[in-house]
Structures are given as structure tokens and as C-alpha cells.
Design a protein around this motif. Structure first.
Motif, PDB file in Angstrom:
ATOM      1  N   LEU A   3       2.993  -5.372   9.459  1.00  0.00           N
ATOM      2  CA  LEU A   3       2.491  -4.007   9.311  1.00  0.00           C
ATOM      3  C   LEU A   3       3.452  -2.964   9.868  1.00  0.00           C
ATOM      4  O   LEU A   3       3.512  -1.846   9.377  1.00  0.00           O
ATOM      5  N   GLU A   4       4.224  -3.332  10.904  1.00  0.00           N
ATOM      6  CA  GLU A   4       5.154  -2.369  11.474  1.00  0.00           C
ATOM      7  C   GLU A   4       6.296  -2.057  10.503  1.00  0.00           C
ATOM      8  O   GLU A   4       6.813  -0.950  10.465  1.00  0.00           O
ATOM      9  N   ALA A   5       6.744  -3.058   9.732  1.00  0.00           N
ATOM     10  CA  ALA A   5       7.877  -2.878   8.830  1.00  0.00           C
ATOM     11  C   ALA A   5       7.445  -2.301   7.481  1.00  0.00           C
ATOM     12  O   ALA A   5       8.277  -1.822   6.725  1.00  0.00           O
ATOM     13  N   ALA A   6       6.160  -2.344   7.184  1.00  0.00           N
ATOM     14  CA  ALA A   6       5.669  -1.873   5.890  1.00  0.00           C
ATOM     15  C   ALA A   6       5.408  -0.370   5.930  1.00  0.00           C
ATOM     16  O   ALA A   6       5.185   0.202   6.985  1.00  0.00           O
ATOM     17  N   HIS A   7       5.450   0.239   4.759  1.00  0.00           N
ATOM     18  CA  HIS A   7       5.032   1.633   4.652  1.00  0.00           C
ATOM     19  C   HIS A   7       3.877   1.699   3.658  1.00  0.00           C
ATOM     20  O   HIS A   7       3.572   0.715   2.988  1.00  0.00           O
ATOM     21  N   LEU A  22      -4.688  -3.284   0.689  1.00  0.00           N
ATOM     22  CA  LEU A  22      -5.212  -1.922   0.749  1.00  0.00           C
ATOM     23  C   LEU A  22      -5.419  -1.529   2.207  1.00  0.00           C
ATOM     24  O   LEU A  22      -5.679  -2.379   3.058  1.00  0.00           O
ATOM     25  N   VAL A  23      -5.332  -0.231   2.481  1.00  0.00           N
ATOM     26  CA  VAL A  23      -5.529   0.288   3.833  1.00  0.00           C
ATOM     27  C   VAL A  23      -6.610   1.364   3.779  1.00  0.00           C
ATOM     28  O   VAL A  23      -6.522   2.300   2.988  1.00  0.00           O
ATOM     29  N   SER A  24      -7.629   1.219   4.639  1.00  0.00           N
ATOM     30  CA  SER A  24      -8.698   2.217   4.686  1.00  0.00           C
ATOM     31  C   SER A  24      -8.252   3.411   5.518  1.00  0.00           C
ATOM     32  O   SER A  24      -7.227   3.367   6.211  1.00  0.00           O
ATOM     33  N   ALA A  25      -9.044   4.472   5.502  1.00  0.00           N
ATOM     34  CA  ALA A  25      -8.745   5.670   6.284  1.00  0.00           C
ATOM     35  C   ALA A  25      -8.716   5.363   7.781  1.00  0.00           C
ATOM     36  O   ALA A  25      -7.992   6.004   8.541  1.00  0.00           O
ATOM     37  N   SER A  26      -9.466   4.350   8.208  1.00  0.00           N
ATOM     38  CA  SER A  26      -9.491   3.986   9.630  1.00  0.00           C
ATOM     39  C   SER A  26      -8.395   2.997  10.002  1.00  0.00           C
ATOM     40  O   SER A  26      -8.269   2.622  11.163  1.00  0.00           O
ATOM     41  N   GLY A  27      -7.602   2.557   9.003  1.00  0.00           N
ATOM     42  CA  GLY A  27      -6.492   1.651   9.277  1.00  0.00           C
ATOM     43  C   GLY A  27      -6.790   0.182   9.052  1.00  0.00           C
ATOM     44  O   GLY A  27      -5.911  -0.657   9.225  1.00  0.00           O
ATOM     45  N   SER A  28      -8.022  -0.160   8.662  1.00  0.00           N
ATOM     46  CA  SER A  28      -8.345  -1.556   8.360  1.00  0.00           C
ATOM     47  C   SER A  28      -7.617  -1.977   7.084  1.00  0.00           C
ATOM     48  O   SER A  28      -7.371  -1.164   6.205  1.00  0.00           O
ATOM     49  N   THR A  29      -7.291  -3.283   6.986  1.00  0.00           N
ATOM     50  CA  THR A  29      -6.581  -3.778   5.803  1.00  0.00           C
ATOM     51  C   THR A  29      -7.453  -4.753   5.021  1.00  0.00           C
ATOM     52  O   THR A  29      -8.303  -5.446   5.592  1.00  0.00           O
ATOM     53  N   PHE A  30      -7.224  -4.786   3.712  1.00  0.00           N
ATOM     54  CA  PHE A  30      -7.998  -5.603   2.792  1.00  0.00           C
ATOM     55  C   PHE A  30      -7.054  -6.183   1.745  1.00  0.00           C
ATOM     56  O   PHE A  30      -6.368  -5.423   1.059  1.00  0.00           O
ATOM     57  N   GLU A  31      -7.013  -7.515   1.606  1.00  0.00           N
ATOM     58  CA  GLU A  31      -6.140  -8.144   0.617  1.00  0.00           C
ATOM     59  C   GLU A  31      -6.894  -8.321  -0.696  1.00  0.00           C
ATOM     60  O   GLU A  31      -8.001  -8.878  -0.725  1.00  0.00           O
ATOM     61  N   ILE A  32      -6.313  -7.854  -1.789  1.00  0.00           N
ATOM     62  CA  ILE A  32      -6.925  -8.004  -3.110  1.00  0.00           C
ATOM     63  C   ILE A  32      -6.814  -9.453  -3.549  1.00  0.00           C
ATOM     64  O   ILE A  32      -5.731 -10.035  -3.531  1.00  0.00           O
ATOM     65  N   ARG A  65      -4.716   3.554  -1.103  1.00  0.00           N
ATOM     66  CA  ARG A  65      -3.546   3.451  -0.220  1.00  0.00           C
ATOM     67  C   ARG A  65      -3.173   1.975  -0.113  1.00  0.00           C
ATOM     68  O   ARG A  65      -3.998   1.134   0.218  1.00  0.00           O
ATOM     69  N   VAL A  66      -1.899   1.659  -0.388  1.00  0.00           N
ATOM     70  CA  VAL A  66      -1.421   0.275  -0.434  1.00  0.00           C
ATOM     71  C   VAL A  66      -0.246   0.110   0.520  1.00  0.00           C
ATOM     72  O   VAL A  66       0.629   0.975   0.599  1.00  0.00           O
ATOM     73  N   LEU A  67      -0.224  -1.013   1.257  1.00  0.00           N
ATOM     74  CA  LEU A  67       0.932  -1.338   2.096  1.00  0.00           C
ATOM     75  C   LEU A  67       2.046  -1.876   1.216  1.00  0.00           C
ATOM     76  O   LEU A  67       1.808  -2.701   0.340  1.00  0.00           O
ATOM     77  N   VAL A  68       3.262  -1.438   1.462  1.00  0.00           N
ATOM     78  CA  VAL A  68       4.420  -1.894   0.699  1.00  0.00           C
ATOM     79  C   VAL A  68       5.468  -2.364   1.699  1.00  0.00           C
ATOM     80  O   VAL A  68       5.882  -1.599   2.572  1.00  0.00           O
ATOM     81  N   ALA A  69       5.888  -3.614   1.559  1.00  0.00           N
ATOM     82  CA  ALA A  69       6.926  -4.148   2.447  1.00  0.00           C
ATOM     83  C   ALA A  69       8.286  -3.627   2.029  1.00  0.00           C
ATOM     84  O   ALA A  69       8.512  -3.353   0.842  1.00  0.00           O
ATOM     85  N   PRO A  70       9.209  -3.466   2.961  1.00  0.00           N
ATOM     86  CA  PRO A  70      10.558  -3.027   2.602  1.00  0.00           C
ATOM     87  C   PRO A  70      11.166  -3.988   1.589  1.00  0.00           C
ATOM     88  O   PRO A  70      11.036  -5.189   1.709  1.00  0.00           O
ATOM     89  N   GLY A  71      11.780  -3.425   0.550  1.00  0.00           N
ATOM     90  CA  GLY A  71      12.411  -4.253  -0.467  1.00  0.00           C
ATOM     91  C   GLY A  71      11.495  -4.639  -1.616  1.00  0.00           C
ATOM     92  O   GLY A  71      11.951  -5.183  -2.611  1.00  0.00           O
ATOM     93  N   ASP A  72      10.182  -4.395  -1.487  1.00  0.00           N
ATOM     94  CA  ASP A  72       9.284  -4.678  -2.611  1.00  0.00           C
ATOM     95  C   ASP A  72       9.604  -3.733  -3.747  1.00  0.00           C
ATOM     96  O   ASP A  72       9.824  -2.545  -3.530  1.00  0.00           O
TER      97      ASP A  72
END
Length: 78
Positions: A3-7, A22-32, A65-72
């Protein structure tokens, strides 16, 4: 995903893929885990960090809102 390296980026529901986080407004994460067309909408099934399943239905042009790893690769706009 580290999570630290992802944007985060905003992505339309029609551009989501299984495995996206996915990332909620409170920062929780959910994998599709599954996507399905339901009438005019898209059903998104997900799993929380502790393994609890859930789902929601959204319009294809709704934004998440989706987390994206560097290089994806960035998904194409069609």
C-alpha cells in the motif's frame, strides 16, 4: 499489494477488472473477485482484508478509487 508503494486513481466501473483493489473513503480496501453485467449496471463482488465477502451494483460510468502499483499498465480509454 504494498500500500505504501501504490498510488490511487479514479476508474469507471466498466474499466475495473478482477484483482483490482478498491479503496473506500475511510481507507479500507476491497479486492474485486467477480464482475457481472446486471441489466444496465455492473455487479461488483469483492472481499475485504479479513475475508468477508460483499457486493454492490454500479452504473458503468460510476467512478471508484482503485489502488495502482508502480509499473502497472494504465487501462485504455475506449
Amino acid at each position: 499489494m504494498n500500500l505504501e508503494a501504490a498510488h490511487q486513481e479514479l476508474r469507471q466501473t466498466r474499466r475495473l477488472v478482477v484483482g483490482d483493489t478498491l479503496v473506500s473513503a475511510s481507507g479500507s480496501t476491497f479486492e474485486i473477485v467477480k464482475l457481472a453485467r446486471i441489466g444496465r449496471g455492473i455487479r461488483v463482488e469483492y472481499r475485504t482484508a479479513d475475508g468477508t465477502p460483499g457486493r454492490f451494483t454500479a452504473a458503468p460510468d460510476a467512478v471508484s478509487r482503485v489502488l495502482v502499483a508502480p509499473g502497472d499498465p494504465v487501462p485504455h480509454a475506449a
